[in-house]
Scaffold this active site. Structure first.
Site, PDB file in Angstrom:
ATOM      1  N   GLU A   1      17.698  30.240  44.736  1.00  0.00           N
ATOM      2  CA  GLU A   1      16.852  31.111  43.902  1.00  0.00           C
ATOM      3  C   GLU A   1      16.845  32.506  44.505  1.00  0.00           C
ATOM      4  O   GLU A   1      16.541  32.657  45.693  1.00  0.00           O
ATOM      5  CB  GLU A   1      15.397  30.589  43.858  1.00  0.00           C
ATOM      6  CG  GLU A   1      15.259  29.239  43.194  1.00  0.00           C
ATOM      7  CD  GLU A   1      13.820  28.734  43.124  1.00  0.00           C
ATOM      8  OE1 GLU A   1      12.884  29.556  43.158  1.00  0.00           O
ATOM      9  OE2 GLU A   1      13.647  27.506  43.041  1.00  0.00           O
TER      10      GLU A   1
ATOM     11  N   GLU B   1      11.477  23.799  47.978  1.00  0.00           N
ATOM     12  CA  GLU B   1      10.411  24.565  48.643  1.00  0.00           C
ATOM     13  C   GLU B   1       9.369  23.609  49.224  1.00  0.00           C
ATOM     14  O   GLU B   1       8.167  23.698  48.925  1.00  0.00           O
ATOM     15  CB  GLU B   1       9.793  25.584  47.675  1.00  0.00           C
ATOM     16  CG  GLU B   1      10.810  26.607  47.209  1.00  0.00           C
ATOM     17  CD  GLU B   1      10.233  27.824  46.484  1.00  0.00           C
ATOM     18  OE1 GLU B   1       9.039  27.834  46.163  1.00  0.00           O
ATOM     19  OE2 GLU B   1      11.001  28.782  46.268  1.00  0.00           O
TER      20      GLU B   1
HETATM   21  O1  AHR Z   1      11.630  30.553  40.041  1.00  0.00           O
HETATM   22  C1  AHR Z   1      10.264  30.356  39.920  1.00  0.00           C
HETATM   23  C2  AHR Z   1       9.674  29.513  41.038  1.00  0.00           C
HETATM   24  O2  AHR Z   1       9.812  30.195  42.246  1.00  0.00           O
HETATM   25  C3  AHR Z   1      10.307  28.168  41.292  1.00  0.00           C
HETATM   26  O3  AHR Z   1       9.780  27.157  40.507  1.00  0.00           O
HETATM   27  C4  AHR Z   1       9.971  27.915  42.740  1.00  0.00           C
HETATM   28  O4  AHR Z   1      10.941  27.120  43.388  1.00  0.00           O
HETATM   29  C5  AHR Z   1       9.864  29.310  43.339  1.00  0.00           C
HETATM   30  O5  AHR Z   1       8.721  29.462  44.101  1.00  0.00           O
END
Ligand code: AHR
Length: 518
Positions: free
Chosen positions: A324, A174
């Protein structure tokens, strides 16, 4: 009772559902690692060499294909050398409100042991923010060098003479936010340096040279920002298209189904309105996958041809990954352990629908990690003291294992709308040899459905399973750990039109059919 029809074509479409779509993500955040996975060898909680037994054993049954670690945002502040050997410094973990000291007792060697215990391949995310290129290179050397060197000898002294052969390397996380607030141009510049410096691991044999296949993963866009994500991917590839290209193999898109803001409700306390809003919103990811896949193809197509005829341009390919995904309820921000949230039938239904989107999109999407496996967001496990709860999400993964590596089948559904724009029944069918597995997700909040299944060959129903609860808000808790659990579905009957099954309101179902005369 409401009636729907699903028509299935039994000839494979040619698309194989990559097992990696069922991958997992664990991070040093809240109680995911400590308490959730690692309790230490001296803990009273039953453990296998420090790993929580009642998490590791059921997780091993799921055989998660890939496990991503150590973050997430945590990766951006993680210095891997703190997590090896006998003397480990205590650091501080402020990641997403974790606000705890970090004793670094779960580090690289523990992560590799965990992957071996549960049967998953490691994905390491390197620190591009507070770490540097040298630290990343040394991590790779520590993990993968076979020849005796200072770093591989250190690994051997820490218990593994054999290299770990880590293939998946995330370069940045990110980077548009916590990973450095970078512009795509800044990131591309950094990426070029990291990717170019990462070592390769070759072996000379009498037949030639073999190399460990490594996959370098770009940080992709924020999937939840419709305008920014388009510009991000376009600008990133435009920057990477300049002059010569670094090694790049995949791009990691993140997408959360947000239940935050003024309409937000609790993970386990919602009305019919909240059910339909959250269930419907999870479907957006399909358009995001289509959009980003196209942008990546266009980006790569614009890479220049080499002008050196002795060294022609490499064939560039960049797979789309989702590192994610999951539901993110507002209550997670106020939880005692950071980002801890309950998992109801609403979460199970959205997980099933999302996985089915991934299955349908298997030509475009090659890997996806659930955020996160234990005690954080859309968990498969919740732990409370010495108690471990398998969540409804765990059972969705378990029921869906049949689709891994299977051939995708074409389907047509006729169903009413459960709510505006949301089909009451959604499906996915796949085939392994002569067995067809059909998912039926019933999004209807309150009505049972009768579904007619037709096939273009004769089939026999071998039964099915249903995940359903008395109320859509039901969850598993330490007091009632088995409130939501799959049960055998015995409703299948053959009629002159085809097989008819019944699926309860707000449920996830998988039925199995055997093709006759095979
Ligand atoms: O999954 C939780 C958080 O969400 C992670 O650390 C980050 O990559 C995302 O913003």
């Amino acid at each position: 009772m409401k009636q729907d029809t699903i028509k299935i074509t039994t000839a494979p479409t040619g698309t194989v559902i990559a097992p990696e779509l069922h991958s997992q993500f664990i991070e040093h955040l809240g109680s995911c690692i400590y308490d959730g996975i690692w309790v230490g060898k001296d803990s009273d909680i039953p453990n296998i060499d420090g790993f929580r037994k009642d998490v590791v054993e059921p997780l091993a049954k799921l055989q998660p294909p890939v496990i991503r670690w150590p973050g997430g945002c945590f990766a951006d502040m993680y210095h891997w050398k703190n997590g090896i050997g006998d003397s480990r410094p205590v650091t501080y973990n402020g990641n997403f409100g974790t606000y705890k000291t970090e004793d670094n007792s779960f580090g690289t060697d523990e992560f590799m042991a965990f992957c071996r215990l549960v049967g998953g391949k490691p994905w390491l995310n390197i620190n591009m923010l507070s770490g540097d290129v040298r630290e990343a290179v040394e991590w790779s050397e520590y993990c993968n060098r076979k020849e005796s060197t200072a770093l591989s000898d250190l690994r051997a002294a820490n218990g593994s003479k054999e290299p770990y052969n880590v293939q998946l390397w995330g370069i940045g996380n990110e980077v548009w936010a916590g990973g450095g607030n970078m512009t795509p141009e800044m990131y591309a510049q950094q990426y070029r340096k990291f990717a170019s410096a990462m070592p390769s691991f070759v072996e000379k044999t009498p037949d030639g040279i073999t190399a460990l296949p490594q996959i370098f993963i770009l940080s992709g866009p924020d999937g939840n920002k419709p305008k920014e994500r388009v510009k991000w991917t376009k600008d990133l590839f435009a920057s990477l298209a300049q002059y010569r290209q670094p090694k790049l193999d995949a791009i990691d898109l993140h997408f959360y189904n947000w239940n935050v803001g003024k309409n937000a409700d609790d993970a386990d306390d919602f009305t019919e309105e909240g059910w339909y809003r959250v269930v419907k919103n999870c479907l957006e990811i399909r358009d995001v996958i289509d959009e980003q896949y196209e942008l990546v193809q266009q980006g790569i197509a614009a890479f220049p041809e080499s002008e050196d005829t002795n060294f022609p341009s490499p064939v560039h390919k960049c797979d789309l990954y989702i590192g994610e995904w999951g539901n993110w309820h507002q209550s997670a921000f106020f939880a005692k352990d950071a980002l801890w949230q309950q998992c109801s039938m609403r979460d199970a239904v959205t997980s099933a629908l999302t996985l089915d989107i991934f299955h349908h999109e298997a030509e475009k999407l090659k890997l996806a990690c659930c955020a996160q496996t234990v005690n954080v967001l859309g968990s498969l496990f919740l732990t409370e003291g010495d108690k471990t709860i398998l969540t409804p999400n765990y059972y969705v993964y378990e029921m869906y294992m049949v689709h891994r590596g299977a051939q995708l089948l074409a389907d047509e559904v006729e169903t009413a709308e459960a709510a505006e724009g949301l089909p009451a029944v959604m499906t996915l069918a796949s085939r392994k040899e002569d067995v067809i597995s059909v998912n039926i997700v019933c999004t209807d909040y309150s009505a049972e459905h009768e579904v007619l299944l037709t096939f273009d060959e004769n089939v026999f129903c071998n039964g099915g399973e249903t995940l359903h609860a008395d109320k859509p808000t039901d969850c598993n808790t330490a007091q009632e750990p088995e409130k939501v659990k799959p049960a055998v579905n015995t409703t299948a009957r053959l009629t002159d039109k085809g097989w008819v099954v019944r699926v309860p309101a707000a449920s996830v179902n998988v039925f199995h059919f055997q093709i006759a005369n095979h």
